[in-house]
Scaffold this motif. Sequence first.
Motif, PDB file in Angstrom:
ATOM      1  N   ILE A 146       0.820  -1.211   0.000  1.00  0.00           N
ATOM      2  CA  ILE A 146       0.000   0.000   0.000  1.00  0.00           C
ATOM      3  C   ILE A 146       0.856   1.264   0.000  1.00  0.00           C
ATOM      4  CG2 ILE A 146      -1.675   1.357   1.308  1.00  0.00           C
ATOM      5  CD1 ILE A 146      -2.948  -0.970   0.015  1.00  0.00           C
ATOM      6  N   GLY A 147       1.871   1.284   0.852  1.00  0.00           N
ATOM      7  CA  GLY A 147       2.725   2.470   0.955  1.00  0.00           C
ATOM      8  C   GLY A 147       3.392   2.810  -0.365  1.00  0.00           C
ATOM      9  N   LYS A 148       3.967   1.803  -1.016  1.00  0.00           N
ATOM     10  CA  LYS A 148       4.636   2.031  -2.302  1.00  0.00           C
ATOM     11  C   LYS A 148       3.624   2.456  -3.367  1.00  0.00           C
ATOM     12  CE  LYS A 148       7.975  -0.018  -5.512  1.00  0.00           C
ATOM     13  NZ  LYS A 148       7.319   0.549  -6.701  1.00  0.00           N
ATOM     14  N   LEU A 149       2.437   1.856  -3.338  1.00  0.00           N
ATOM     15  CA  LEU A 149       1.403   2.222  -4.311  1.00  0.00           C
ATOM     16  C   LEU A 149       1.039   3.701  -4.164  1.00  0.00           C
ATOM     17  CD1 LEU A 149      -0.745   1.580  -6.444  1.00  0.00           C
ATOM     18  CD2 LEU A 149      -2.261   0.852  -4.583  1.00  0.00           C
ATOM     19  N   LEU A 150       0.902   4.171  -2.941  1.00  0.00           N
ATOM     20  CA  LEU A 150       0.575   5.577  -2.704  1.00  0.00           C
ATOM     21  C   LEU A 150       1.678   6.493  -3.243  1.00  0.00           C
ATOM     22  CD1 LEU A 150      -0.899   5.364   0.898  1.00  0.00           C
ATOM     23  CD2 LEU A 150      -2.147   5.993  -1.174  1.00  0.00           C
ATOM     24  N   ASP A 151       2.919   6.114  -3.000  1.00  0.00           N
ATOM     25  CA  ASP A 151       4.043   6.916  -3.492  1.00  0.00           C
ATOM     26  C   ASP A 151       4.076   6.950  -5.016  1.00  0.00           C
ATOM     27  OD1 ASP A 151       4.780   7.382  -0.881  1.00  0.00           O
ATOM     28  OD2 ASP A 151       6.297   5.795  -0.838  1.00  0.00           O
ATOM     29  N   ASP A 152       3.841   5.797  -5.639  1.00  0.00           N
ATOM     30  CA  ASP A 152       3.861   5.725  -7.092  1.00  0.00           C
ATOM     31  C   ASP A 152       2.688   6.494  -7.710  1.00  0.00           C
ATOM     32  OD1 ASP A 152       6.134   4.220  -6.967  1.00  0.00           O
ATOM     33  OD2 ASP A 152       5.129   2.281  -7.297  1.00  0.00           O
ATOM     34  N   LEU A 153       1.527   6.446  -7.056  1.00  0.00           N
ATOM     35  CA  LEU A 153       0.372   7.206  -7.540  1.00  0.00           C
ATOM     36  C   LEU A 153       0.646   8.706  -7.488  1.00  0.00           C
ATOM     37  CD1 LEU A 153      -2.579   5.200  -5.932  1.00  0.00           C
ATOM     38  CD2 LEU A 153      -2.108   5.440  -8.377  1.00  0.00           C
ATOM     39  N   SER A 154       1.296   9.138  -6.419  1.00  0.00           N
ATOM     40  CA  SER A 154       1.639  10.564  -6.299  1.00  0.00           C
ATOM     41  C   SER A 154       2.615  10.979  -7.389  1.00  0.00           C
ATOM     42  CB  SER A 154       2.240  10.844  -4.918  1.00  0.00           C
ATOM     43  OG  SER A 154       1.283  10.609  -3.908  1.00  0.00           O
ATOM     44  N   ALA A 155       3.596  10.117  -7.641  1.00  0.00           N
ATOM     45  CA  ALA A 155       4.581  10.415  -8.680  1.00  0.00           C
ATOM     46  C   ALA A 155       3.957  10.413 -10.069  1.00  0.00           C
ATOM     47  CB  ALA A 155       5.730   9.404  -8.615  1.00  0.00           C
ATOM     48  N   ALA A 156       2.887   9.642 -10.239  1.00  0.00           N
ATOM     49  CA  ALA A 156       2.252   9.510 -11.563  1.00  0.00           C
ATOM     50  C   ALA A 156       1.240  10.620 -11.835  1.00  0.00           C
ATOM     51  CB  ALA A 156       1.585   8.155 -11.683  1.00  0.00           C
ATOM     52  N   GLY A 157       0.930  11.445 -10.841  1.00  0.00           N
ATOM     53  CA  GLY A 157       0.003  12.551 -11.084  1.00  0.00           C
ATOM     54  C   GLY A 157      -1.112  12.722 -10.072  1.00  0.00           C
ATOM     55  N   ALA A 158      -1.259  11.777  -9.151  1.00  0.00           N
ATOM     56  CA  ALA A 158      -2.282  11.911  -8.105  1.00  0.00           C
ATOM     57  C   ALA A 158      -1.749  12.856  -7.029  1.00  0.00           C
ATOM     58  CB  ALA A 158      -2.610  10.553  -7.510  1.00  0.00           C
ATOM     59  N   ASN A 159      -2.218  14.115  -7.053  1.00  0.00           N
ATOM     60  CA  ASN A 159      -1.704  15.097  -6.102  1.00  0.00           C
ATOM     61  C   ASN A 159      -2.617  15.300  -4.890  1.00  0.00           C
ATOM     62  OD1 ASN A 159      -3.717  16.318  -7.580  1.00  0.00           O
ATOM     63  ND2 ASN A 159      -2.362  17.794  -8.590  1.00  0.00           N
ATOM     64  N   ARG A 160      -3.567  14.373  -4.706  1.00  0.00           N
ATOM     65  CA  ARG A 160      -4.400  14.403  -3.504  1.00  0.00           C
ATOM     66  C   ARG A 160      -4.684  12.975  -3.059  1.00  0.00           C
ATOM     67  NH1 ARG A 160     -10.263  16.806  -3.983  1.00  0.00           N
ATOM     68  NH2 ARG A 160     -10.935  14.639  -3.740  1.00  0.00           N
ATOM     69  N   VAL A 161      -4.347  12.665  -1.817  1.00  0.00           N
ATOM     70  CA  VAL A 161      -4.622  11.353  -1.229  1.00  0.00           C
ATOM     71  C   VAL A 161      -5.695  11.540  -0.168  1.00  0.00           C
ATOM     72  CG1 VAL A 161      -3.682   9.394   0.038  1.00  0.00           C
ATOM     73  CG2 VAL A 161      -2.257  10.568  -1.652  1.00  0.00           C
ATOM     74  N   ASP A 162      -6.868  10.934  -0.393  1.00  0.00           N
ATOM     75  CA  ASP A 162      -7.987  11.104   0.537  1.00  0.00           C
ATOM     76  C   ASP A 162      -8.014  10.077   1.648  1.00  0.00           C
ATOM     77  OD1 ASP A 162      -8.865  13.309  -0.892  1.00  0.00           O
ATOM     78  OD2 ASP A 162     -10.088  12.087  -2.242  1.00  0.00           O
ATOM     79  N   GLY A 163      -7.318   8.968   1.476  1.00  0.00           N
ATOM     80  CA  GLY A 163      -7.270   7.970   2.547  1.00  0.00           C
ATOM     81  C   GLY A 163      -7.336   6.554   2.031  1.00  0.00           C
ATOM     82  N   VAL A 164      -7.261   5.615   2.983  1.00  0.00           N
ATOM     83  CA  VAL A 164      -7.301   4.187   2.677  1.00  0.00           C
ATOM     84  C   VAL A 164      -8.312   3.531   3.618  1.00  0.00           C
ATOM     85  CG1 VAL A 164      -5.992   2.030   2.546  1.00  0.00           C
ATOM     86  CG2 VAL A 164      -4.869   4.202   2.007  1.00  0.00           C
ATOM     87  N   ARG A 165      -9.135   2.644   3.062  1.00  0.00           N
ATOM     88  CA  ARG A 165     -10.095   1.891   3.877  1.00  0.00           C
ATOM     89  C   ARG A 165      -9.780   0.405   3.745  1.00  0.00           C
ATOM     90  NH1 ARG A 165     -15.223  -0.371   2.662  1.00  0.00           N
ATOM     91  NH2 ARG A 165     -15.216   0.639   0.625  1.00  0.00           N
ATOM     92  N   PHE A 166      -9.517  -0.237   4.887  1.00  0.00           N
ATOM     93  CA  PHE A 166      -9.247  -1.676   4.909  1.00  0.00           C
ATOM     94  C   PHE A 166     -10.527  -2.418   5.290  1.00  0.00           C
ATOM     95  CE2 PHE A 166      -5.072   0.199   5.764  1.00  0.00           C
ATOM     96  CZ  PHE A 166      -4.289  -0.460   4.823  1.00  0.00           C
ATOM     97  N   ASP A 167     -10.770  -3.532   4.594  1.00  0.00           N
ATOM     98  CA  ASP A 167     -11.984  -4.307   4.867  1.00  0.00           C
ATOM     99  C   ASP A 167     -11.718  -5.774   4.535  1.00  0.00           C
ATOM    100  OD1 ASP A 167     -14.642  -4.920   5.509  1.00  0.00           O
ATOM    101  OD2 ASP A 167     -15.405  -3.138   4.524  1.00  0.00           O
TER     102      ASP A 167
END
Length: 256
Positions: A146-167
Amino acid sequence: MKMAKPKWLLVPVLALAVGVGAMLGGAGQGGKPVYAVDNGAAVQKNTITVSGNGKIEAAPDVAYVSVAVEARAATAKDAQAKNATQFSGLTKLLYETYKIATKDVKTTGFSVQPEYEYNPKDGSSKVKDYVAVHAVQVTTRDLNGIGKLLDDLSAAGANRVDGVRFDTEKQEQYELQALDNAMANAKAKAAALAKAAGKQVTDVVTITQNSASSGPIFINKGEMAAADSAAGAPSTSVQTGEITVSADITVVYEMQ
């Protein structure tokens, strides 16, 4: 010449007289009415009603990552075009690099709105620029990444992270286990109360399921340890924790 009345006509009259006599009551000793009582209807079973609660603590097996691409420009058209360019980098990362299925990437919001600039001198406001926002939810089952995915998403253009929900995707399985625990809890309560009353539980009369729910874990942006932009810095840290699946029932027991 008078004809005798058929004997069969006397039968319903006699039956009617007997029925009326039963309703009005016959005369007992002293001329008082005597009423028939159905003793079986007056007998009530001894019952006890208890609630049962059960829960299961389980590790999550799925995560829903919410991110968004925000783009600003002087016109709405330019803002939307800029957003589309940034978003294409995000989808390329998800589909080509991470091999995430298209069904696991869902748009949760899209908007293009003006941003206003307020002038405190005269109280007026004017359009400063336009903001285009494209928000998506990404479903992933690789919880360790999850952590790496968030970092890669930010690098790819996602400039807002709203959160993560585990279920969990094993909701029904865990719910049945929670119901088993709730039933055991109800039985223990009923046995203790019956023993205190000098009785014992003999049978179950009714069972009512009141509720069954799971408690997903929400991780907001502020709760994440953001990665440093410097080379060699660790990736964003996200802890999964455990989810709780609970059940609540009401059971009526017969006791003697």
